[in-house]
Design a protein around this motif. Structure first.
Motif, PDB file in Angstrom:
ATOM      1  N   LEU A 116       1.162  -0.989  -0.189  1.00 35.33           N
ATOM      2  CA  LEU A 116       0.036   0.365  -0.299  1.00 35.33           C
ATOM      3  C   LEU A 116       0.770   1.591   0.230  1.00 35.33           C
ATOM      4  CD1 LEU A 116      -3.152  -0.904   2.299  1.00 35.33           C
ATOM      5  CD2 LEU A 116      -3.015  -0.466  -0.254  1.00 35.33           C
ATOM      6  N   ALA A 117       2.404   1.252   0.152  1.00 35.70           N
ATOM      7  CA  ALA A 117       2.609   2.130  -0.099  1.00 35.70           C
ATOM      8  C   ALA A 117       3.053   2.906  -1.187  1.00 35.70           C
ATOM      9  CB  ALA A 117       4.368   1.758   0.278  1.00 35.70           C
ATOM     10  N   LEU A 118       2.660   2.704  -2.371  1.00 27.87           N
ATOM     11  CA  LEU A 118       2.469   3.313  -3.549  1.00 27.87           C
ATOM     12  C   LEU A 118       1.469   4.093  -3.428  1.00 27.87           C
ATOM     13  CD1 LEU A 118       3.136   0.426  -6.231  1.00 27.87           C
ATOM     14  CD2 LEU A 118       4.626   1.703  -5.663  1.00 27.87           C
ATOM     15  N   ASP A 119       0.673   2.867  -2.369  1.00 32.32           N
ATOM     16  CA  ASP A 119      -0.622   4.326  -2.880  1.00 32.32           C
ATOM     17  C   ASP A 119      -0.876   5.570  -1.672  1.00 32.32           C
ATOM     18  OD1 ASP A 119      -2.320   3.524  -5.403  1.00 32.32           O
ATOM     19  OD2 ASP A 119      -3.178   1.849  -4.326  1.00 32.32           O
ATOM     20  N   TYR A 120      -0.617   4.658  -0.741  1.00 33.03           N
ATOM     21  CA  TYR A 120      -0.708   6.208   0.762  1.00 33.03           C
ATOM     22  C   TYR A 120       0.839   6.630   1.032  1.00 33.03           C
ATOM     23  CZ  TYR A 120      -4.740   3.151   1.519  1.00 33.03           C
ATOM     24  OH  TYR A 120      -5.909   3.176   1.125  1.00 33.03           O
ATOM     25  N   ALA A 121       1.715   6.027  -0.016  1.00 31.49           N
ATOM     26  CA  ALA A 121       3.212   7.196   0.683  1.00 31.49           C
ATOM     27  C   ALA A 121       3.661   7.895  -0.784  1.00 31.49           C
ATOM     28  CB  ALA A 121       4.249   6.160   1.116  1.00 31.49           C
ATOM     29  N   LEU A 122       3.829   7.713  -2.111  1.00 34.45           N
ATOM     30  CA  LEU A 122       4.355   7.643  -3.164  1.00 34.45           C
ATOM     31  C   LEU A 122       3.608   8.848  -4.113  1.00 34.45           C
ATOM     32  CD1 LEU A 122       6.791   7.924  -5.085  1.00 34.45           C
ATOM     33  CD2 LEU A 122       6.244   5.435  -5.519  1.00 34.45           C
ATOM     34  N   ARG A 123       2.047   8.117  -4.398  1.00 34.39           N
ATOM     35  CA  ARG A 123       0.834   8.441  -5.438  1.00 34.39           C
ATOM     36  C   ARG A 123       0.420   9.928  -4.622  1.00 34.39           C
ATOM     37  NH1 ARG A 123      -2.304   6.977  -9.241  1.00 34.39           N
ATOM     38  NH2 ARG A 123      -2.260   4.527  -8.500  1.00 34.39           N
ATOM     39  N   PRO A 124       0.754  10.230  -3.646  1.00 36.34           N
ATOM     40  CA  PRO A 124       0.563  12.016  -2.662  1.00 36.34           C
ATOM     41  C   PRO A 124       1.556  12.997  -3.618  1.00 36.34           C
ATOM     42  CG  PRO A 124      -0.606   9.881  -1.302  1.00 36.34           C
ATOM     43  CD  PRO A 124       0.203   9.630  -2.139  1.00 36.34           C
ATOM     44  N   VAL A 125       2.514  12.602  -2.937  1.00 32.05           N
ATOM     45  CA  VAL A 125       3.673  12.777  -3.559  1.00 32.05           C
ATOM     46  C   VAL A 125       3.827  13.579  -5.219  1.00 32.05           C
ATOM     47  CG1 VAL A 125       6.052  12.967  -4.064  1.00 32.05           C
ATOM     48  CG2 VAL A 125       4.442  12.639  -1.242  1.00 32.05           C
ATOM     49  N   LEU A 126       3.502  12.345  -6.158  1.00 33.69           N
ATOM     50  CA  LEU A 126       3.137  12.548  -7.470  1.00 33.69           C
ATOM     51  C   LEU A 126       1.935  13.288  -7.869  1.00 33.69           C
ATOM     52  CD1 LEU A 126       4.316   8.941  -8.221  1.00 33.69           C
ATOM     53  CD2 LEU A 126       5.624  10.339  -8.040  1.00 33.69           C
ATOM     54  N   GLN A 127       0.933  13.887  -7.206  1.00 36.31           N
ATOM     55  CA  GLN A 127      -0.171  14.284  -7.544  1.00 36.31           C
ATOM     56  C   GLN A 127       0.454  15.634  -7.142  1.00 36.31           C
ATOM     57  OE1 GLN A 127      -3.171  11.539  -5.971  1.00 36.31           O
ATOM     58  NE2 GLN A 127      -3.795  11.298  -7.375  1.00 36.31           N
ATOM     59  N   SER A 128       1.291  16.171  -5.742  1.00 37.76           N
ATOM     60  CA  SER A 128       1.576  17.639  -5.387  1.00 37.76           C
ATOM     61  C   SER A 128       2.074  17.977  -6.304  1.00 37.76           C
ATOM     62  CB  SER A 128       2.178  17.450  -3.919  1.00 37.76           C
ATOM     63  OG  SER A 128       3.445  16.342  -3.762  1.00 37.76           O
ATOM     64  N   ALA A 129       3.656  17.348  -7.079  1.00 41.94           N
ATOM     65  CA  ALA A 129       3.787  17.459  -7.976  1.00 41.94           C
ATOM     66  C   ALA A 129       3.211  17.814  -9.839  1.00 41.94           C
ATOM     67  CB  ALA A 129       5.441  16.336  -8.241  1.00 41.94           C
ATOM     68  N   GLY A 130       2.033  17.457  -9.332  1.00 46.09           N
ATOM     69  CA  GLY A 130       1.312  18.147 -10.575  1.00 46.09           C
ATOM     70  C   GLY A 130       0.815  16.665 -11.783  1.00 46.09           C
ATOM     71  N   ALA A 131       0.971  15.795 -11.174  1.00 47.29           N
ATOM     72  CA  ALA A 131       1.063  14.665 -12.150  1.00 47.29           C
ATOM     73  C   ALA A 131      -0.370  13.812 -12.021  1.00 47.29           C
ATOM     74  CB  ALA A 131       1.405  13.467 -11.248  1.00 47.29           C
ATOM     75  N   GLN A 132      -0.718  14.388 -12.968  1.00 46.43           N
ATOM     76  CA  GLN A 132      -2.684  14.484 -12.644  1.00 46.43           C
ATOM     77  C   GLN A 132      -3.063  13.029 -13.541  1.00 46.43           C
ATOM     78  OE1 GLN A 132      -1.985  17.314 -15.619  1.00 46.43           O
ATOM     79  NE2 GLN A 132      -2.565  18.736 -14.165  1.00 46.43           N
ATOM     80  N   HIS A 133      -2.206  12.369 -13.849  1.00 43.33           N
ATOM     81  CA  HIS A 133      -2.530  10.844 -14.292  1.00 43.33           C
ATOM     82  C   HIS A 133      -1.358  10.109 -14.155  1.00 43.33           C
ATOM     83  CE1 HIS A 133      -4.375   8.059 -16.569  1.00 43.33           C
ATOM     84  NE2 HIS A 133      -3.767   7.879 -17.695  1.00 43.33           N
ATOM     85  N   VAL A 134      -1.267   8.742 -12.996  1.00 42.27           N
ATOM     86  CA  VAL A 134      -0.378   8.103 -12.292  1.00 42.27           C
ATOM     87  C   VAL A 134      -1.441   7.001 -13.176  1.00 42.27           C
ATOM     88  CG1 VAL A 134       0.861   7.243 -10.390  1.00 42.27           C
ATOM     89  CG2 VAL A 134       0.341  10.452 -10.616  1.00 42.27           C
ATOM     90  N   VAL A 135      -0.816   6.030 -13.331  1.00 45.08           N
ATOM     91  CA  VAL A 135      -1.593   5.194 -13.684  1.00 45.08           C
ATOM     92  C   VAL A 135      -1.220   3.952 -12.819  1.00 45.08           C
ATOM     93  CG1 VAL A 135      -1.217   5.429 -16.549  1.00 45.08           C
ATOM     94  CG2 VAL A 135       0.596   4.121 -14.888  1.00 45.08           C
ATOM     95  N   GLY A 136      -2.207   2.512 -12.458  1.00 48.97           N
ATOM     96  CA  GLY A 136      -1.762   2.282 -11.552  1.00 48.97           C
ATOM     97  C   GLY A 136      -0.431   1.410 -11.659  1.00 48.97           C
TER      98      GLY A 136
END
Length: 185
Positions: A116-136
């Motif tokens: 779950l670290a992919l969704d709960y640790a890494l994905r928020p950081v990517l989205q805060s950097a502007g990534a609107q499309h983070v694939v599965g």
């Protein structure tokens, strides 16, 4: 031709994560993408830690990210989180440095407890950097990646099949994203 940057955030030289990132890059190259790599471990540590944005090595790495259409971000998971060296690099990106990019997060780890670290640790950081499309993202247990004497890797068969599907979804997403861009982009 779409540009992909494979970023490896592993701190070790003989990393399965780095080898997996290289494998994904080769697969994308075979599909006609222009693929470049950033191995964060090889960037000057002092420049990273002191956020020396005048460093030629950091300028080049950040320029690759800026010019990319897609990003493959690979990290081992330690203590249920991505690596510190990767965090330092991500912190150097401009506030919206991933805007307009398709991002594929990849993680390796020793236990399914970290998936779950992919969704709960890494994905928020990517989205805060502007990534609107983070694939599965894709998580693989370390033990399912075996290193050969020549430095290449083999991946357990079912895991390899799933990886092919994830990479294909990413490639298709990058292509769709490029088609959807306005002509001035």
């Amino acid at each position: 031709m779409a540009r992909i940057v494979c970023i490896s955030g592993s701190p070790t030289a003989t990393s399965r994560t780095l080898s997996l990132s290289a494998r994904i890059g080769a697969d994308l190259r075979a599909q006609g993408f222009q693929v470049q790599s950033v191995n964060v471990r090889e960037l000057p540590a002092e420049d990273l830690l002191h956020a020396n944005l005048e460093s030629p090595a950091l300028k080049e790495a950040l320029s690759l990210v800026e010019g990319a259409d897609g990003i493959v971000l690979s990290t081992p998971l330690y203590k249920a989180s991505y690596t510190g060296v990767l965090k330092v690099f991500l912190d150097l990106l401009p506030q919206f440095g991933l805007t307009g990019k398709v991002v594929l997060p990849i993680a390796t780890g020793g236990s399914l407890a970290h998936v779950l670290a992919l969704d709960y640790a890494l994905r928020p950081v990517l989205q805060s950097a502007g990534a609107q499309h983070v694939v599965g993202g894709f998580f693989v247990l370390d033990k399912l990646i075996q290193r050969k004497e020549d430095g290449s890797i083999t991946i357990e068969e079912d895991t390899q099949k799933r990886l092919i599907g994830v990479v294909q979804n990413f490639a298709d997403s990058v292509r769709r994203h490029l088609i959807a861009l306005p002509a001035s982009a």
